[in-house]
Motif scaffolding. Structure first.
Motif, PDB file in Angstrom:
ATOM      1  N   HIS A 428       0.821  -1.210   0.000  1.00 50.89           N
ATOM      2  CA  HIS A 428       0.000   0.000   0.000  1.00 50.89           C
ATOM      3  C   HIS A 428       0.861   1.268   0.000  1.00 50.89           C
ATOM      4  O   HIS A 428       0.338   2.366  -0.220  1.00 50.89           O
ATOM      5  N   LEU A 429       2.166   1.116   0.236  1.00 53.47           N
ATOM      6  CA  LEU A 429       3.054   2.282   0.300  1.00 53.47           C
ATOM      7  C   LEU A 429       3.764   2.535  -1.025  1.00 53.47           C
ATOM      8  O   LEU A 429       4.612   3.423  -1.116  1.00 53.47           O
ATOM      9  N   LEU A 430       3.414   1.773  -2.050  1.00 50.37           N
ATOM     10  CA  LEU A 430       4.059   1.936  -3.353  1.00 50.37           C
ATOM     11  C   LEU A 430       3.260   2.905  -4.214  1.00 50.37           C
ATOM     12  O   LEU A 430       2.031   2.787  -4.302  1.00 50.37           O
ATOM     13  N   PRO A 431       3.935   3.862  -4.859  1.00 50.80           N
ATOM     14  CA  PRO A 431       3.216   4.776  -5.759  1.00 50.80           C
ATOM     15  C   PRO A 431       2.633   4.020  -6.941  1.00 50.80           C
ATOM     16  O   PRO A 431       3.054   2.915  -7.266  1.00 50.80           O
ATOM     17  N   GLY A 432       1.664   4.608  -7.568  1.00 54.34           N
ATOM     18  CA  GLY A 432       1.104   4.021  -8.774  1.00 54.34           C
ATOM     19  C   GLY A 432       1.775   4.621 -10.000  1.00 54.34           C
ATOM     20  O   GLY A 432       2.889   4.273 -10.356  1.00 54.34           O
ATOM     21  N   ALA A 433       1.093   5.590 -10.631  1.00 48.02           N
ATOM     22  CA  ALA A 433       1.686   6.273 -11.786  1.00 48.02           C
ATOM     23  C   ALA A 433       2.688   7.310 -11.289  1.00 48.02           C
ATOM     24  O   ALA A 433       2.816   7.579 -10.098  1.00 48.02           O
ATOM     25  N   GLY A 434       3.412   7.903 -12.231  1.00 47.06           N
ATOM     26  CA  GLY A 434       4.371   8.939 -11.883  1.00 47.06           C
ATOM     27  C   GLY A 434       5.795   8.419 -11.913  1.00 47.06           C
ATOM     28  O   GLY A 434       6.053   7.283 -12.296  1.00 47.06           O
ATOM     29  N   GLY A 435       6.717   9.251 -11.479  1.00 44.08           N
ATOM     30  CA  GLY A 435       8.131   8.914 -11.608  1.00 44.08           C
ATOM     31  C   GLY A 435       8.829   8.706 -10.295  1.00 44.08           C
ATOM     32  O   GLY A 435      10.046   8.942 -10.201  1.00 44.08           O
ATOM     33  N   SER A 436       8.126   8.281  -9.251  1.00 41.53           N
ATOM     34  CA  SER A 436       8.752   8.092  -7.941  1.00 41.53           C
ATOM     35  C   SER A 436       9.400   6.716  -7.848  1.00 41.53           C
ATOM     36  O   SER A 436       9.091   5.796  -8.612  1.00 41.53           O
ATOM     37  N   LEU A 437      10.301   6.577  -6.872  1.00 38.07           N
ATOM     38  CA  LEU A 437      11.027   5.326  -6.655  1.00 38.07           C
ATOM     39  C   LEU A 437      10.949   4.957  -5.179  1.00 38.07           C
ATOM     40  O   LEU A 437      11.127   5.808  -4.307  1.00 38.07           O
ATOM     41  N   VAL A 438      10.702   3.674  -4.911  1.00 41.47           N
ATOM     42  CA  VAL A 438      10.736   3.139  -3.547  1.00 41.47           C
ATOM     43  C   VAL A 438      11.986   2.276  -3.396  1.00 41.47           C
ATOM     44  O   VAL A 438      12.273   1.429  -4.253  1.00 41.47           O
ATOM     45  N   ILE A 439      12.732   2.514  -2.319  1.00 36.90           N
ATOM     46  CA  ILE A 439      13.825   1.624  -1.925  1.00 36.90           C
ATOM     47  C   ILE A 439      13.414   1.002  -0.595  1.00 36.90           C
ATOM     48  O   ILE A 439      13.149   1.711   0.366  1.00 36.90           O
ATOM     49  N   ALA A 440      13.308  -0.329  -0.568  1.00 35.07           N
ATOM     50  CA  ALA A 440      12.877  -1.026   0.644  1.00 35.07           C
ATOM     51  C   ALA A 440      13.959  -2.012   1.075  1.00 35.07           C
ATOM     52  O   ALA A 440      14.726  -2.518   0.243  1.00 35.07           O
ATOM     53  N   THR A 441      14.039  -2.280   2.375  1.00 32.59           N
ATOM     54  CA  THR A 441      14.975  -3.282   2.885  1.00 32.59           C
ATOM     55  C   THR A 441      14.212  -4.328   3.676  1.00 32.59           C
ATOM     56  O   THR A 441      13.176  -4.040   4.282  1.00 32.59           O
ATOM     57  N   SER A 442      14.731  -5.548   3.661  1.00 30.12           N
ATOM     58  CA  SER A 442      14.137  -6.618   4.463  1.00 30.12           C
ATOM     59  C   SER A 442      15.193  -7.648   4.787  1.00 30.12           C
ATOM     60  O   SER A 442      16.087  -7.919   3.974  1.00 30.12           O
ATOM     61  N   ARG A 443      15.104  -8.229   5.977  1.00 34.26           N
ATOM     62  CA  ARG A 443      16.029  -9.281   6.365  1.00 34.26           C
ATOM     63  C   ARG A 443      15.505 -10.650   5.942  1.00 34.26           C
ATOM     64  O   ARG A 443      16.049 -11.676   6.354  1.00 34.26           O
ATOM     65  N   ARG A 444      14.435 -10.668   5.158  1.00 31.99           N
ATOM     66  CA  ARG A 444      13.964 -11.907   4.563  1.00 31.99           C
ATOM     67  C   ARG A 444      13.711 -11.661   3.086  1.00 31.99           C
ATOM     68  O   ARG A 444      13.562 -10.511   2.657  1.00 31.99           O
ATOM     69  N   ARG A 445      13.680 -12.707   2.312  1.00 31.86           N
ATOM     70  CA  ARG A 445      13.423 -12.569   0.882  1.00 31.86           C
ATOM     71  C   ARG A 445      11.925 -12.395   0.682  1.00 31.86           C
ATOM     72  O   ARG A 445      11.136 -13.273   1.007  1.00 31.86           O
ATOM     73  N   ILE A 446      11.530 -11.235   0.153  1.00 32.72           N
ATOM     74  CA  ILE A 446      10.110 -10.915  -0.014  1.00 32.72           C
ATOM     75  C   ILE A 446       9.634 -11.505  -1.333  1.00 32.72           C
ATOM     76  O   ILE A 446      10.032 -11.056  -2.416  1.00 32.72           O
ATOM     77  N   THR A 447       8.802 -12.526  -1.247  1.00 28.17           N
ATOM     78  CA  THR A 447       8.437 -13.285  -2.444  1.00 28.17           C
ATOM     79  C   THR A 447       7.551 -12.514  -3.393  1.00 28.17           C
ATOM     80  O   THR A 447       7.495 -12.824  -4.572  1.00 28.17           O
ATOM     81  N   GLY A 448       6.846 -11.488  -2.931  1.00 32.13           N
ATOM     82  CA  GLY A 448       5.942 -10.751  -3.821  1.00 32.13           C
ATOM     83  C   GLY A 448       6.640  -9.790  -4.745  1.00 32.13           C
ATOM     84  O   GLY A 448       6.004  -9.199  -5.620  1.00 32.13           O
ATOM     85  N   VAL A 449       7.958  -9.602  -4.585  1.00 32.71           N
ATOM     86  CA  VAL A 449       8.656  -8.588  -5.376  1.00 32.71           C
ATOM     87  C   VAL A 449       8.580  -8.895  -6.857  1.00 32.71           C
ATOM     88  O   VAL A 449       8.490  -7.998  -7.697  1.00 32.71           O
ATOM     89  N   ALA A 450       8.627 -10.175  -7.213  1.00 31.50           N
ATOM     90  CA  ALA A 450       8.650 -10.530  -8.630  1.00 31.50           C
ATOM     91  C   ALA A 450       7.320 -10.264  -9.320  1.00 31.50           C
ATOM     92  O   ALA A 450       7.252 -10.292 -10.541  1.00 31.50           O
ATOM     93  N   GLY A 451       6.267  -9.988  -8.566  1.00 33.03           N
ATOM     94  CA  GLY A 451       4.955  -9.828  -9.182  1.00 33.03           C
ATOM     95  C   GLY A 451       4.732  -8.505  -9.866  1.00 33.03           C
ATOM     96  O   GLY A 451       4.574  -8.428 -11.085  1.00 33.03           O
ATOM     97  N   PRO A 452       4.714  -7.382  -9.111  1.00 34.15           N
ATOM     98  CA  PRO A 452       4.362  -6.106  -9.718  1.00 34.15           C
ATOM     99  C   PRO A 452       5.395  -5.658 -10.755  1.00 34.15           C
ATOM    100  O   PRO A 452       6.595  -5.858 -10.576  1.00 34.15           O
ATOM    101  N   ALA A 453       4.885  -5.057 -11.831  1.00 31.28           N
ATOM    102  CA  ALA A 453       5.794  -4.532 -12.852  1.00 31.28           C
ATOM    103  C   ALA A 453       6.631  -3.412 -12.252  1.00 31.28           C
ATOM    104  O   ALA A 453       6.135  -2.566 -11.520  1.00 31.28           O
ATOM    105  N   GLY A 454       7.903  -3.420 -12.564  1.00 37.73           N
ATOM    106  CA  GLY A 454       8.793  -2.360 -12.105  1.00 37.73           C
ATOM    107  C   GLY A 454       9.432  -2.610 -10.764  1.00 37.73           C
ATOM    108  O   GLY A 454      10.232  -1.792 -10.305  1.00 37.73           O
ATOM    109  N   ALA A 455       9.106  -3.726 -10.076  1.00 38.07           N
ATOM    110  CA  ALA A 455       9.712  -4.045  -8.777  1.00 38.07           C
ATOM    111  C   ALA A 455      10.829  -5.053  -8.980  1.00 38.07           C
ATOM    112  O   ALA A 455      10.666  -6.048  -9.690  1.00 38.07           O
ATOM    113  N   HIS A 456      11.985  -4.806  -8.356  1.00 30.91           N
ATOM    114  CA  HIS A 456      13.144  -5.667  -8.557  1.00 30.91           C
ATOM    115  C   HIS A 456      13.845  -5.936  -7.220  1.00 30.91           C
ATOM    116  O   HIS A 456      14.038  -5.011  -6.428  1.00 30.91           O
TER     117      HIS A 456
END
Length: 953
Positions: A428-456
């Protein structure tokens, strides 16, 4: 010319196709691979590049076994191109090797990249037209993209992309400076060229429009905007962003005043009638609209001692420069690897790209449940920072997220989310349209990252040795140079974990009287325990505990048991035995530990960092009783004992081993599909097996010790690890107690190791002791095998009549016992002795019969050995065609069973034949091939081959 001054006449260019000159003469840089290596060294600009990095550069996947040697050879060629008088193995003064790394000596005058950076720095420290002039001079150094012409299949190395990124950042800064100074004509060519290279970079394109307008080219600017608008729609399916639209609006303002102030930005909800941003919003606007607060700048301070991570920074730049828009970078890694430090550093590096500000939240995903920041709490904080009055913030989560995304749709912001627990916490904290960037950290491998377009995902690994040394040096200064051995020991004991290194450095600074050798000594005395970190040991425990508390009870129990495995890495099958689990359950729990980054997968095995291992040891001693821990060790020993027996069966040992007793814990060994599978398992588990031989003896488990040691002997023979063979069996012999059968088998095995190590007298001594024990036990088959072994040693000693006597005794014993294979081995020994006595035709008949018997038995070792001696006999009667054909058959047979040592023996025989017949070239070729087969082994044959090559030069 003195080589020390060689760099003064060398110059290099990497801002375009890589080139080099000596004075005014351009240097031929050789093949593509050599130019790639040079490019990487130049991009590092004097910093070190490891051989591993160069291998990855030259081969995207599956490098050949000779990859390291190829790199060294290319480096040697480059050295001699830079210093033509350099001897073949001389290192020179330009391209320097430091352990497993290389660096190129360059300075600000000899490398265009360093000159570019110096000029940009001078521009940033200046203002007005002088600053623009510095930018213009810097950008004029560029001739094309970095390393142009070296791409393969569209793949561009991330570090080359990062250098290109420096260029485009300089273009943007130069445009802004030129617009402010009113001299845009000075940099307009550079802006045009950059915009051509990056046609989808809206920040560059908007600056091109403003620069064209400021230079009186308003019609061209409007046409350029139309082209950009169509390109974005056709290639990305998006409309121009806020900066581009603001630049277009400024083109329609005939007085052009806004074009000289840089791109105007329109806040969400601003009217479309051309009202200036400065007069927006009107005073009557309701509280639900964000107020015009200054852009938030919430990033924590960058770490003053940040070091390394160039590869991950370059990977981030490559993703952001890629064809598809990147919206989210999720950084993961094990506890203590420096995720937050890196994320903050990366955010500061990228902040200039996001002029509408930065947001930051620590989501506390691994704290106690009451402390975890919910998405709603994080959104309320963000909306408040974005100017939304508290009373206007919706109560419902989805409404909050919708308002948040609406505001960000017209902005370019950077959002840093630290300590994320899972995808649900951040989606819910990820922007939709526009040119913003989210940098997130986690001490576990977040399995949902591969789903949304533009998340790596970006995985953060341990520091390299060089990065770890740099970290300590930046924190401790000259003290590291004065004690390099202590620094190396500290790095090793800390396992290259940034947190551990930082704690050691802080402790050293806080206790001025404590030298680095003393710190290293304390860590060594702790013997892998966290107590070696002194007071800082509690900090490590606290960091690790956050991940441990997130485990299910089953995974937590397995985590505590893992250190009881003899090695730092283990298979799923071994894990199942250790935990007393089904294979399916073990895989599920390992996956859970892997998701929490408490273990790391790789090549079908799981690895645990040394410090996490130390933490698990302390937890196990605290929570698990001795009986449970002892049972786990016995289970894993049973697994390896039974698996080793199963693995030696496909190797077709000449003397079958006694079948082991089943496990009292119900553990079963693994099965094998064939010889290749078994050899691969032995190679992967060799360290574990040899360690168990020692540990089981100490624990009073002699059967485990000698059964594993004997199971290893055929693997050691085929891989020419004769010293290791002798050491492992010798250790086992000392732990067998008063078991005469085991002692006899071990003495016979030790004799085999002595034979291959050319210690023939000691080998005979072991065989005599084995024969005495077998005779006492009435084991006639084993006596026959011992007689065969004695025949082998007598053959090697050229005592041919005695060899025949032993072999005939063996043949009698083994034939009587119905052991066809052993009797055929005895016939082979008789044939060899007969041939050496000059009775070649008689020997030929015996060899042919022995080969036939081995073929019937399916014994490829026996077939290959017989072929080799048959070929030798043909050579003795000058039947060269048959000799060469049969030698090649022997090589093919031994290669099919991966018998390295025997292949080398055949090649030596071929070389000896050519040498005796006056053909040193063919002899040298065969001996060199034999030497290559034995590379990395401890075979005494290596020394004998080198002596042959030396005397035949």
């Amino acid at each position: 010319m003195d080589r020390i001054t060689m760099t003064s006449v060398l110059s290099f260019a990497v801002l375009g196709p890589v080139r080099a000159w000596r004075g005014q003469s351009e240097i031929d840089l050789g093949t593509r691979q050599q130019r790639l290596i040079l490019t990487m060294l130049l991009v590092r600009a004097g910093s070190a590049v490891s051989v591993t990095e160069l291998v990855d550069l030259l081969w995207e996947s599956d490098p050949p076994p000779s990859a390291n040697n190829v790199v060294h050879r290319h480096v040697g060629i480059l050295r001699r191109r830079f210093e033509p008088g350099l001897a073949t193995r001389e290192s020179g003064s330009v391209l320097i090797r430091d352990g497993a790394e290389y660096r190129l000596r360059v300075d600000g005058e000899s490398l265009d990249l360093l000159r570019f950076r110096r000029l940009v720095a001078e521009a940033e420290g200046s203002s007005g037209e002088p600053a623009v002039e510095f930018y213009r001079e810097a950008l004029a150094l560029w001739r094309d993209r970095c390393a142009a012409g070296l791409q393969a299949g569209g793949r561009i190395h991330p570090e080359f992309v990062a250098v290109d990124g420096e260029r485009f950042a300089a273009v943007r800064a130069a445009t802004d400076a030129a617009l402010r100074a009113g001299c845009v004509h000075l940099v307009l060519p550079a802006i045009r060229l950059a915009a051509e290279y990056e046609p989808l970079d809206e920040a560059l394109q908007s600056r091109l429009l403003l620069a064209l307008a400021a230079d009186g080219r308003r019609a061209e600017a409007l046409a350029a905007y139309a082209d950009i608008e169509h390109r974005l729609a056709d290639e990305l399916g998006i409309a121009p962003g806020a900066d581009l639209r603001a630049a277009r609006d400024s083109l329609l303002d005939h007085d052009g005043s806004r074009s000289r102030r840089g791109p105007a930005r329109t806040r969400p909800g601003a009217p479309s009638n051309g009202t200036e941003a400065g007069s927006w919003p009107p005073g009557a606007l309701e509280l639900s609209q964000p107020s015009r607060a200054a852009p938030p700048t919430q990033l924590p301070a960058d770490h003053p001692y940040f070091t390394g991570r160039r590869d991950v920074v370059a990977a981030a730049h490559e993703l952001l420069a890629g064809e598809h828009r990147t919206t989210t970078l999720v950084i993961d890694g094990m506890p203590g690897v420096g995720k937050t430090t890196f994320a903050v550093h990366l955010a500061h590096r990228l902040a200039a790209r996001y002029p509408d500000g930065q947001l930051h939240a620590d989501l506390r995903g691994f704290d106690n449940d009451d402390s975890v920041l919910t998405p709603a709490e994080a959104l309320r904080g963000f909306l408040w920072s974005l100017g939304v009055a508290p009373a206007a913030i919706p109560a419902e989560l989805h409404a909050q997220a919708g308002l948040y995304r609406s505001i960000l749709a017209e902005r370019r912001m950077l959002i840093l989310l630290d300590n994320c627990r899972d995808w649900d916490q951040i989606r819910h904290l990820l922007p939709g349209a526009g040119g913003s960037l989210v940098i997130a950290t986690s001490r576990r491998r977040i399995t949902g990252v591969a789903g949304p377009a533009g998340a790596h995902p970006l995985h953060l690994d341990l520091l390299t040795d060089a990065e770890a040394r740099e970290l300590l040096t930046r924190r401790l200064g000259d003290a590291t140079a004065a004690a390099p051995a202590a620094v190396d020991e500290i790095i090793r004991r800390c396992g290259r974990l940034p947190l551990a290194l930082a704690l050691v450095a802080t402790r050293s600074v806080g206790r001025p009287g404590l030298s680095l050798p003393a710190v290293a000594g304390e860590l060594a005395e702790a013997d892998g325990r966290l107590a070696g970190f002194g007071d800082a040991h509690a900090d490590l425990e606290a960091i690790f505990s956050w991940s441990y508390r997130a485990l299910t009870p089953g995974a937590a129990r397995l985590f505590r048991l893992l250190p009881l495995h003899p090695n730092g890495e283990l298979s799923a099958e071994a894990t199942a035995a250790l935990g007393g689990l089904s294979l399916r359950s073990a895989r599920g729990l390992l996956a859970e530990l892997g998701a929490q980054l408490m273990v790391q997968p790789g090549d079908g095995r799981w690895r645990m960092h040394d410090l996490l291992r130390a933490y698990a040891v302390e937890l196990g001693e605290e929570h698990d009783d001795d009986a449970e821990r002892d049972a786990a060790i016995e289970r894993v020993h049973d697994f390896y004992r039974l698996s080793a027996y199963a693995a030696q069966l496909p190797l077709l040992p000449q003397v079958p081993l006694p079948e082991p007793e089943p496990s009292s814990h119900g553990v079963v060994g693994r099965s094998f599909t064939g010889r290749a599978d078994a050899m691969a398992w032995f190679a992967a588990e060799q360290r574990v097996l040899t360690d168990i031989v020692a540990r089981a003896g100490e624990r009073g488990q002699p059967d485990t010790t000698w059964q594993i040691a004997l199971a290893l002997q055929n693997y050691f023979q085929d891989t020419a690890q004769f010293k290791q063979w002798a050491a492992v069996v010798g250790t086992s012999l000392g732990a067998t107690g008063d078991d005469p059968a085991a002692q006899a088998l071990l003495h016979r095995s030790l004799a085999g190791a002595c034979y291959f190590l050319a210690d023939l007298d000691r080998g005979l001594s072991h065989l005599r002791r084995a024969r005495t024990l077998f005779d006492r036990l009435g084991r006639r088959t084993e006596q026959g095998h011992v007689e065969n072994n004695m025949a082998e040693i007598r053959l090697e000693q050229r005592r041919y009549h005695e060899a025949i006597g032993h072999a005939e005794a063996a043949r009698t014993l083994l034939s009587a016992e119905g052991n066809v294979r052993g009797a055929t081995t005895a016939l082979l020994a008789i044939a060899r002795a007969t041939g050496w006595l000059g009775r070649h035709l008689e020997a030929l008949g015996m060899f042919v019969e022995a080969r036939r018997q081995f073929e019937i038995l399916g014994d490829l070792h026996g077939v290959g050995t017989t072929q080799a001696w048959l070929a030798h006999t043909y050579s003795m009667i000058n039947d060269l065609p048959h000799a060469m054909t049969t030698w090649q058959q022997a090589i093919d047979t031994f290669r099919a069973v991966r018998a390295t040592h025997h292949i080398a023996e055949v090649l030596v025989s071929i070389g000896d034949f050519h040498s005796a017949n006056g053909d040193p070239a063919l002899a040298g070729r065969a001996w060199n091939e034999a030497l290559a087969e034995l590379d990395g082994t401890d075979s005494p044959m290596v020394r004998r081959i080198r002596e042959r090559l030396h005397w035949h030069r």
